[in-house]
Design an enzyme around this catalytic site. Sequence first.
Site, PDB file in Angstrom:
ATOM      1  N   ASN A 225      -1.761  79.732  23.757  1.00  0.00           N
ATOM      2  CA  ASN A 225      -0.744  79.544  22.716  1.00  0.00           C
ATOM      3  C   ASN A 225      -1.421  79.076  21.439  1.00  0.00           C
ATOM      4  O   ASN A 225      -2.646  78.911  21.398  1.00  0.00           O
ATOM      5  CB  ASN A 225       0.351  78.576  23.201  1.00  0.00           C
ATOM      6  N   ALA A 289      -0.291  67.815  24.334  1.00  0.00           N
ATOM      7  CA  ALA A 289      -0.775  69.168  24.646  1.00  0.00           C
ATOM      8  C   ALA A 289       0.371  70.162  24.748  1.00  0.00           C
ATOM      9  O   ALA A 289       1.457  69.831  25.226  1.00  0.00           O
ATOM     10  CB  ALA A 289      -1.558  69.144  25.956  1.00  0.00           C
ATOM     11  N   PRO A 321       2.370  72.950  36.941  1.00  0.00           N
ATOM     12  CA  PRO A 321       2.925  71.596  37.105  1.00  0.00           C
ATOM     13  C   PRO A 321       3.322  71.037  35.744  1.00  0.00           C
ATOM     14  O   PRO A 321       2.661  71.318  34.743  1.00  0.00           O
ATOM     15  CB  PRO A 321       1.758  70.804  37.693  1.00  0.00           C
ATOM     16  N   ASP A 322       4.410  70.271  35.703  1.00  0.00           N
ATOM     17  CA  ASP A 322       4.800  69.592  34.460  1.00  0.00           C
ATOM     18  C   ASP A 322       4.129  68.224  34.471  1.00  0.00           C
ATOM     19  O   ASP A 322       4.511  67.323  35.228  1.00  0.00           O
ATOM     20  CB  ASP A 322       6.321  69.467  34.376  1.00  0.00           C
ATOM     21  N   PHE A 340       5.912  65.105  23.605  1.00  0.00           N
ATOM     22  CA  PHE A 340       6.178  65.865  22.383  1.00  0.00           C
ATOM     23  C   PHE A 340       7.144  66.987  22.745  1.00  0.00           C
ATOM     24  O   PHE A 340       7.230  67.384  23.903  1.00  0.00           O
ATOM     25  CB  PHE A 340       4.878  66.436  21.807  1.00  0.00           C
ATOM     26  N   LYS A 358      12.748  64.898  31.284  1.00  0.00           N
ATOM     27  CA  LYS A 358      11.361  64.638  31.694  1.00  0.00           C
ATOM     28  C   LYS A 358      11.107  63.173  32.023  1.00  0.00           C
ATOM     29  O   LYS A 358      10.038  62.833  32.521  1.00  0.00           O
ATOM     30  CB  LYS A 358      10.412  65.093  30.588  1.00  0.00           C
TER      31      LYS A 358
HETATM   32  N1  CTP Z   1       4.349  69.212  29.172  1.00  0.00           N
HETATM   33  C1  CTP Z   1       3.561  68.873  30.240  1.00  0.00           C
HETATM   34  N2  CTP Z   1       3.325  69.800  31.220  1.00  0.00           N
HETATM   35  C2  CTP Z   1       3.873  71.029  31.155  1.00  0.00           C
HETATM   36  C3  CTP Z   1       4.695  71.386  30.059  1.00  0.00           C
HETATM   37  C4  CTP Z   1       4.906  70.450  29.070  1.00  0.00           C
HETATM   38  O1  CTP Z   1       3.061  67.760  30.300  1.00  0.00           O
HETATM   39  N3  CTP Z   1       3.630  71.899  32.126  1.00  0.00           N
HETATM   40  C5  CTP Z   1       4.625  68.177  28.161  1.00  0.00           C
HETATM   41  C6  CTP Z   1       4.066  68.480  26.786  1.00  0.00           C
HETATM   42  O2  CTP Z   1       2.760  67.938  26.637  1.00  0.00           O
HETATM   43  C7  CTP Z   1       5.063  67.771  25.882  1.00  0.00           C
HETATM   44  C8  CTP Z   1       6.366  67.919  26.654  1.00  0.00           C
HETATM   45  O3  CTP Z   1       6.015  68.135  28.005  1.00  0.00           O
HETATM   46  O4  CTP Z   1       4.797  66.392  25.780  1.00  0.00           O
HETATM   47  C9  CTP Z   1       7.276  69.001  26.186  1.00  0.00           C
HETATM   48  O5  CTP Z   1       6.596  70.200  26.046  1.00  0.00           O
HETATM   49  P1  CTP Z   1       7.350  71.510  25.566  1.00  0.00           P
HETATM   50  O6  CTP Z   1       6.403  72.657  25.626  1.00  0.00           O
HETATM   51  O7  CTP Z   1       8.072  71.240  24.283  1.00  0.00           O
HETATM   52  O8  CTP Z   1       8.469  71.608  26.661  1.00  0.00           O
HETATM   53  P2  CTP Z   1       8.627  72.531  27.912  1.00  0.00           P
HETATM   54  O9  CTP Z   1       8.321  71.761  29.122  1.00  0.00           O
HETATM   55  O10 CTP Z   1       7.870  73.790  27.716  1.00  0.00           O
HETATM   56  O11 CTP Z   1      10.201  72.800  27.877  1.00  0.00           O
HETATM   57  P3  CTP Z   1      10.999  74.066  27.278  1.00  0.00           P
HETATM   58  O12 CTP Z   1      10.490  75.244  28.015  1.00  0.00           O
HETATM   59  O13 CTP Z   1      12.419  73.709  27.570  1.00  0.00           O
HETATM   60  O14 CTP Z   1      10.731  74.061  25.804  1.00  0.00           O
END
Ligand code: CTP
Length: 412
Positions: A225, A289, A321-322, A340, A358
């Site tokens: 990205n 990130a 993984p989130d 973020f 989250k």
């Molecule tokens: N994040 C994370 N791990 C992931 C995805 C996101 O830790 N696999 C964290 C990012 O670092 C950020 C937050 O989650 O602090 C939100 O990221 P964002 O990309 O805005 O959200 P998404 O989880 O992608 O949600 P959506 O698809 O609804 O936008």
Amino acid sequence: MADPRILLVIGGGIAAYKSCELVRLIRKGGGSVACVLTEGGSHFVTAMTLAALSENPVHTTLWDLKNEVEMGHIQLSRAADLVVVCPATADLMAKMAAGIADDLATTLLLATDKPVLAVPAMNVRMWQHPATRRNVATLRASGVTVMEPDEGAMACGEFGPGRLPEPEAVWAEIGAALATHGHSQPLEGQPDFAPERHRPLFGKHVLITAGPTHEPIDPVRYIANRSSGKQGFAIAAAAAEAGARVTLVAGPVHLPTPPGVDRVDVETARQMAAAVEAALPADVAVMVAAVADWRAAEEAGQKLKKDGSGKVPPLHLAENPDILAALAQSPQRPRLLVGFAAETERVIDHATAKRARKGADWIVANDVSGDVMGGHANAVHIITASGTESLPEMPKEDVARALVERIADAFA
Ligand code: CTP
């Protein structure tokens, strides 16, 4: 201590030419410099250049009767407020770690009772060699501040960590070292460092993720990205300036490591998750990130080839993984967890929902529909349990300082 006195030891490496710029910055900032040029260093810069820039005699040998009569080598090692070794070659650091004193520079380094800052520069393999790792650990354990080298293309044609940090970064680190050791006046061109123990995040461990992740499809292709890592790196720099111990888990970006920051480089979301877990415990985590939500369900072992039929290969995705959500549920959850939110519409609504979903304490929301990703400025909304604070558009460094200020307030 009004005008800091720096004893600058210049080792023998191509990066020695940057020490000339450092001498200029120290002088411009109100400090004085006495240079010690090693035999190796003299092959890259001349004593004449350093004498002209520092307006001081340059010391090159232990066996100089005239110098020894005017100022003995032990006295020279004590006459400074800070000893800076720049560039610190692998050889020089090995000698420092072992306590070898076989020339003027190493003798001064063994004899000094003043704080020492080493600024390494060497080939990437030399920097990563177990011997150098051991020597750096030994030096740090004995109180020497060893900066992390920059990463990038090197004079030897290789790529990786080992480049000398830019002179401005060394100058900032000199300011931090002087502040730690009781120098209270800010110097020109430096961040205003308060003494270590007075810095608002002193004693806190701040864990930051930054940059994109790359998710391989086959050996030559990946999903990525537009994240540049700039905002996360700026937050890491601001947290370090505020006195925190900072671990920065960085996706693939070409940005220099901010002074005083421990950096862990990763490529994929799963590597980032593992690095975050390994860095715990932390008092604060700021997840900046842009983690890829999906990876290729299966990474092809060989390059995918066109078969001439015009058929497009399917790309099956699996969810990553989130990292933020997992950290929120972890028994080691940091006391303050900041996420973020990159949004392109209904920014505050989506970000507020994201905060709840989250389990983060704060969400810093930004509208990424313009050129925020990769750009230098950002306009953010900080969403907490008690409401939303919207900041005007400003450089990412200022966003970082504003956020770190609020983090420090939360711990005050
Ligand atoms: N994040 C994370 N791990 C992931 C995805 C996101 O830790 N696999 C964290 C990012 O670092 C950020 C937050 O989650 O602090 C939100 O990221 P964002 O990309 O805005 O959200 P998404 O989880 O992608 O949600 P959506 O698809 O609804 O936008």
